[in-house]
Design a protein around this motif. Sequence first.
Motif, PDB file in Angstrom:
ATOM      1  N   SER A 178       0.805  -1.211   0.000  1.00  0.00           N
ATOM      2  CA  SER A 178       0.000   0.000   0.000  1.00  0.00           C
ATOM      3  C   SER A 178       0.843   1.268   0.000  1.00  0.00           C
ATOM      4  O   SER A 178       0.339   2.350  -0.231  1.00  0.00           O
ATOM      5  N   SER A 202       0.422   8.194   7.023  1.00  0.00           N
ATOM      6  CA  SER A 202      -0.072   7.763   8.341  1.00  0.00           C
ATOM      7  C   SER A 202      -0.892   8.843   9.032  1.00  0.00           C
ATOM      8  O   SER A 202      -1.472   8.598  10.090  1.00  0.00           O
ATOM      9  N   ALA A 251      -6.201   4.411  -0.305  1.00  0.00           N
ATOM     10  CA  ALA A 251      -7.288   4.238   0.652  1.00  0.00           C
ATOM     11  C   ALA A 251      -6.812   3.616   1.961  1.00  0.00           C
ATOM     12  O   ALA A 251      -7.323   3.954   3.037  1.00  0.00           O
ATOM     13  N   GLN A 252      -5.832   2.709   1.899  1.00  0.00           N
ATOM     14  CA  GLN A 252      -5.331   2.081   3.115  1.00  0.00           C
ATOM     15  C   GLN A 252      -4.634   3.103   4.009  1.00  0.00           C
ATOM     16  O   GLN A 252      -4.753   3.057   5.235  1.00  0.00           O
ATOM     17  N   SER A 253      -3.898   4.037   3.391  1.00  0.00           N
ATOM     18  CA  SER A 253      -3.255   5.091   4.176  1.00  0.00           C
ATOM     19  C   SER A 253      -4.291   5.947   4.891  1.00  0.00           C
ATOM     20  O   SER A 253      -4.118   6.307   6.061  1.00  0.00           O
ATOM     21  N   VAL A 254      -5.367   6.273   4.208  1.00  0.00           N
ATOM     22  CA  VAL A 254      -6.419   7.076   4.820  1.00  0.00           C
ATOM     23  C   VAL A 254      -7.052   6.321   5.988  1.00  0.00           C
ATOM     24  O   VAL A 254      -7.324   6.898   7.049  1.00  0.00           O
ATOM     25  N   LYS A 255      -7.264   5.029   5.812  1.00  0.00           N
ATOM     26  CA  LYS A 255      -7.804   4.207   6.899  1.00  0.00           C
ATOM     27  C   LYS A 255      -6.863   4.230   8.107  1.00  0.00           C
ATOM     28  O   LYS A 255      -7.307   4.359   9.257  1.00  0.00           O
ATOM     29  N   THR A 256      -5.559   4.112   7.847  1.00  0.00           N
ATOM     30  CA  THR A 256      -4.565   4.165   8.924  1.00  0.00           C
ATOM     31  C   THR A 256      -4.575   5.528   9.605  1.00  0.00           C
ATOM     32  O   THR A 256      -4.507   5.628  10.834  1.00  0.00           O
ATOM     33  N   ILE A 316      -7.024   7.701   9.853  1.00  0.00           N
ATOM     34  CA  ILE A 316      -8.230   7.846  10.671  1.00  0.00           C
ATOM     35  C   ILE A 316      -8.051   7.131  12.002  1.00  0.00           C
ATOM     36  O   ILE A 316      -8.414   7.661  13.070  1.00  0.00           O
ATOM     37  N   ALA A 317      -7.472   5.938  11.948  1.00  0.00           N
ATOM     38  CA  ALA A 317      -7.232   5.183  13.185  1.00  0.00           C
ATOM     39  C   ALA A 317      -6.253   5.913  14.092  1.00  0.00           C
ATOM     40  O   ALA A 317      -6.438   5.962  15.323  1.00  0.00           O
ATOM     41  N   THR A 353     -10.171  13.358  16.531  1.00  0.00           N
ATOM     42  CA  THR A 353     -11.108  13.118  15.430  1.00  0.00           C
ATOM     43  C   THR A 353     -12.088  14.272  15.230  1.00  0.00           C
ATOM     44  O   THR A 353     -12.600  14.463  14.130  1.00  0.00           O
ATOM     45  N   VAL A 383      -9.830  10.240   0.712  1.00  0.00           N
ATOM     46  CA  VAL A 383      -9.094   9.646  -0.403  1.00  0.00           C
ATOM     47  C   VAL A 383      -9.204  10.575  -1.602  1.00  0.00           C
ATOM     48  O   VAL A 383     -10.314  10.976  -1.991  1.00  0.00           O
TER      49      VAL A 383
END
Length: 318
Positions: free
Chosen positions: A72, A180, A202-207, A209-210, A218, A225
Amino acid sequence: MDWTEITAKVPTDKTDEAAAIANMTVPYGIYIEDYTNLEADAEEIAHIDLIDDELVAKDRTHSIIHMYIAESDNAVEAVSYLKERFNACGIDNEINCVLVDDNDWNENWKKYFKAFEIGEKLAICPSWEKYDNRDNRTVISLDPGAAFGTGSHATTSLCLEVLERNVTNDTTVLDIGTGSGILAIAADLLGAKSSIGVDIDAQSVKTAIANAEINGVTQKTEFIVGDLADKISGKYDIVCANIVADVVIRLFDNVADFMKDDGILIVSGIIDMRAHEVEAAAIEHGFKINESLTREEWHAYVLVIGEPKPYRVRLSND
């Protein structure tokens, strides 16, 4: 989980120089195949003088440097860094990429990610560790996963140091190529009014957000994305782009549309041999260099439109 293995075949007399560049380019370490002194090494290390014919037949004129990068992450960018640097240093090279599967890789690398301090105010701490905050620093708790940005790379640390000197309670931040989410999250923890991060992956955005959830920001942080700023609206006090030279140059076409009149643009991820090219493109697009920073072989710039703010050049390795 899939990973990309990048291999670089280089002349053996350039192995050390190429390995230094490789270590600078990828975050997870390297290993080298070099059979130049096969017989002597076998005798000294393994205490044997009978060597398999397959090893004897190995190329003694070239070595192979193996590097690994999460799928990713952008392997194309890593290869671009390598080719740029190798060619600039006159190192003949043959670079290839293949996908590999290693379910344990993401856990194994964590033992090398430890808490560390940046600048005068910040500390980066893995989310699975505790940090002894005796100096009352702003602590960013981070689990980068497969996304770029632990803060340890020179390009990211330079951006963080600029942020800690420029963020106020009224600051709005746009982080292009957020990875990240470290820059947007750092800005919020430093007191920014709000931040937004965008990444094509998209995986970076998910990371990201976490990581925002881990740091409790938050409510004033958003991650989306998108390709550069194509899904962004509004104007920001600080725009960050810790990416690569080619993308930074492309960004200059319209990034000013997202900057307030007195805003600053922080660009980083620029290898030394591309620095003059980025400087020229910035000036051509109406930017002025307010601050120039270097660390190791990487450059970062603080750019403004209009009259520069008090100007400082920092050359640092600390």
